[in-house]
Design a protein around this motif. Structure first.
Motif, PDB file in Angstrom:
ATOM      1  N   PRO A  27      -7.448  10.096 -18.153  1.00  0.00           N
ATOM      2  CA  PRO A  27      -6.927   8.899 -17.481  1.00  0.00           C
ATOM      3  C   PRO A  27      -7.944   7.766 -17.380  1.00  0.00           C
ATOM      4  N   GLU A  28      -9.188   8.079 -17.061  1.00  0.00           N
ATOM      5  CA  GLU A  28     -10.183   7.026 -16.869  1.00  0.00           C
ATOM      6  C   GLU A  28     -10.578   6.363 -18.186  1.00  0.00           C
ATOM      7  N   ALA A  29     -10.537   7.121 -19.275  1.00  0.00           N
ATOM      8  CA  ALA A  29     -10.954   6.568 -20.567  1.00  0.00           C
ATOM      9  C   ALA A  29      -9.820   5.887 -21.313  1.00  0.00           C
ATOM     10  N   LEU A  30      -8.582   6.395 -21.129  1.00  0.00           N
ATOM     11  CA  LEU A  30      -7.499   5.930 -21.988  1.00  0.00           C
ATOM     12  C   LEU A  30      -6.361   5.214 -21.264  1.00  0.00           C
ATOM     13  N   TRP A  31      -6.118   5.530 -19.994  1.00  0.00           N
ATOM     14  CA  TRP A  31      -5.038   4.848 -19.270  1.00  0.00           C
ATOM     15  C   TRP A  31      -5.564   3.661 -18.466  1.00  0.00           C
ATOM     16  N   GLN A  32      -6.562   3.888 -17.674  1.00  0.00           N
ATOM     17  CA  GLN A  32      -7.045   2.831 -16.780  1.00  0.00           C
ATOM     18  C   GLN A  32      -7.527   1.579 -17.502  1.00  0.00           C
ATOM     19  N   PRO A  33      -8.161   1.690 -18.679  1.00  0.00           N
ATOM     20  CA  PRO A  33      -8.620   0.464 -19.354  1.00  0.00           C
ATOM     21  C   PRO A  33      -7.501  -0.385 -19.963  1.00  0.00           C
ATOM     22  N   LEU A  34      -6.294   0.138 -20.075  1.00  0.00           N
ATOM     23  CA  LEU A  34      -5.206  -0.641 -20.671  1.00  0.00           C
ATOM     24  C   LEU A  34      -4.854  -1.820 -19.772  1.00  0.00           C
ATOM     25  N   ASP A  35      -4.459  -2.921 -20.393  1.00  0.00           N
ATOM     26  CA  ASP A  35      -4.087  -4.092 -19.608  1.00  0.00           C
ATOM     27  C   ASP A  35      -2.764  -3.851 -18.885  1.00  0.00           C
ATOM     28  N   TRP A  48     -10.805   1.941 -31.113  1.00  0.00           N
ATOM     29  CA  TRP A  48      -9.598   1.899 -31.949  1.00  0.00           C
ATOM     30  C   TRP A  48      -8.382   2.408 -31.174  1.00  0.00           C
ATOM     31  N   ALA A  49      -8.584   3.488 -30.415  1.00  0.00           N
ATOM     32  CA  ALA A  49      -7.463   4.103 -29.702  1.00  0.00           C
ATOM     33  C   ALA A  49      -6.846   3.142 -28.696  1.00  0.00           C
ATOM     34  N   LEU A  50      -7.681   2.440 -27.938  1.00  0.00           N
ATOM     35  CA  LEU A  50      -7.154   1.526 -26.923  1.00  0.00           C
ATOM     36  C   LEU A  50      -6.343   0.404 -27.567  1.00  0.00           C
TER      37      LEU A  50
END
Length: 417
Positions: free
Chosen positions: A158-166, A118-120
């Motif tokens: 960062p690895e869970a919430l920033w890096q996965p963003l397009d 949901w967060a992403l």
């Protein structure tokens, strides 16, 4: 399906929240209506209850549509749409470390995976002009504050919430963060919001404003009044803003600076020692009954007053004399005391104005029910895995409980750094 999951977890937490104070037994495990619940399960269920209405709606672009917003009776007529940015940014700042844990098929894993998913989606909607939940970025000065909490969530996971963003979403965040340089912060804790955003840009090797960052650190150094306390500007205010903003953001900024060789180890160590000293006060603030003094503005942020203590648990940097079992037991006792009271949540499950229950008259002129989600930063130790000593060590009495029960306890002395 999502609604059923949310109602299931909410009902579990509701059982604990309806018990009288006298029946709440704080230890590694708690008996709730004949069932045994671990302290960690209590924390995860409570944080899920706080987060699920926000993220389940925002992930679908329905936060603005479905979130009932309550404003202070003394609201100063600033843009009311700020409430949604406050809600999302503050929630994510505290939720981030828990979502950063690896999937492990534990009982809590379903909660964590769902919230992360949901967060992403919510992060993307927050900066998408085509989304109904596109946040208020370009009006007034307040967006600087809650953009900083969003940046803090990226720093903390960062690895869970920033890096996965397009790529497009990341570009939009960078653009919005830089555009907030239009806001000239007043000379108080707001300077750290500007500095934290620049720190995040530094962390991802993006162009950042070194002066905007450094001037905030210089002023905070100037405003340090001693013994672990910073003044919030040129005049000292006896409130919890060292907890809500100053100590945690100073430590997050110095952590990134140290990683990027932008400050000395001595600078970092000094910031850490001051945070440890301040946190020792927060531990001693907790009474034997699991309460703490109600003073200063923004008291409706509830568990956010324990953010520095929670952050040091997460970083495994507790002050000498404070143990994992001691801090977990103390904070769990406070949570159960606070959230056992009716009215913290609306019937639909949203946080309401108040300190312990629904107390709208306690809210300051700049507060709305979205502001209340800063309470999430008291849950930072959930970023530690369930087999960490913070969760597995036996519960111990905290300082004031030892003192008032005639047990030996550590004496307190001022420090000169």
């Amino acid at each position: 399906m999502l609604r059923r999951k949310f109602l299931h977890y909410s009902s579990l937490l509701g059982l604990a929240g309806s018990l009288p104070i006298t029946s709440l037994q704080v230890a590694n495990r708690t008996h709730v209506n004949g069932e045994v619940q671990s302290d960690r399960s209590y924390w995860t269920s409570l944080l899920y209850k706080i987060a699920a209405p926000v993220l389940s709606n925002m992930s679908q672009g329905k936060l603005k549509k479905n979130m009932p917003v309550e404003y202070s009776s003394s609201w100063d007529n600033r843009n009311k749409d700020l409430a949604y940015m406050e809600c999302f940014g503050r929630l994510m700042s505290g939720l981030a470390p828990w979502l950063a844990l690896a999937d492990d098929n534990s009982p809590e894993d379903k909660q964590r995976k769902q919230l992360r998913e949901w967060a992403l989606k919510s992060y993307a909607n927050a900066v998408d002009p085509a989304s109904p939940d596109f946040l208020l970025w370009d009006k007034e000065g307040q967006p600087l504050v809650d953009a900083a909490f969003l940046a803090q969530s990226f720093i903390r996971a960062p690895e869970a919430l920033w890096q996965p963003l397009d790529k497009n979403t990341k570009s939009r965040y960078i653009q919005q963060f830089k555009a907030l340089r239009r806001v000239s912060p007043p000379y108080n804790n707001w300077m750290l919001f500007a500095a934290l955003i620049e720190t995040f840009l530094l962390s991802i090797n993006e162009e950042y404003d070194a002066f905007r960052l450094q001037i905030a650190l210089n002023k905070m150094s100037e405003w340090y009044v001693g013994d672990g306390w910073y003044s919030d500007g040129s005049k000292f205010h006896f409130d919890y803003y060292n907890s809500f903003v100053i100590q945690p953001m100073m430590l997050d900024i110095r952590t990134i600076q140290l990683q990027k060789n932008k400050c000395s180890k001595a600078d970092y160590d000094l910031t850490l020692k001051r945070a440890q000293r301040y946190s020792s006060y927060m531990e001693r603030m907790i009474s034997p009954e699991g309460t703490f003094p109600v003073f200063g503005r923004s008291i409706t942020y509830r568990t956010a007053i324990f953010q520095p203590l929670a952050q040091l648990c997460l970083l495994q940097q507790l002050p000498d004399g404070l143990s994992n079992g001691q801090i977990r037991n103390a904070i769990t006792t406070v949570m159960k005391r606070m959230f056992s009271i009716e009215g913290n949540f609306s019937k639909e499950g949203w946080l309401q104005l108040g300190f312990a229950g629904h107390q709208p008259d306690v809210a300051d002129y700049y507060l709305n029910s979205g502001s209340m989600y800063l309470a999430s930063v008291g849950f930072l130790p959930l970023g530690l895995p369930e087999n960490h000593p913070f969760w597995t060590d036996n519960a111990e009495d905290w300082t004031s409980k030892k003192a008032w029960n005639g047990q030996p306890f550590k004496k307190d002395y001022a420090v000169d750094y």
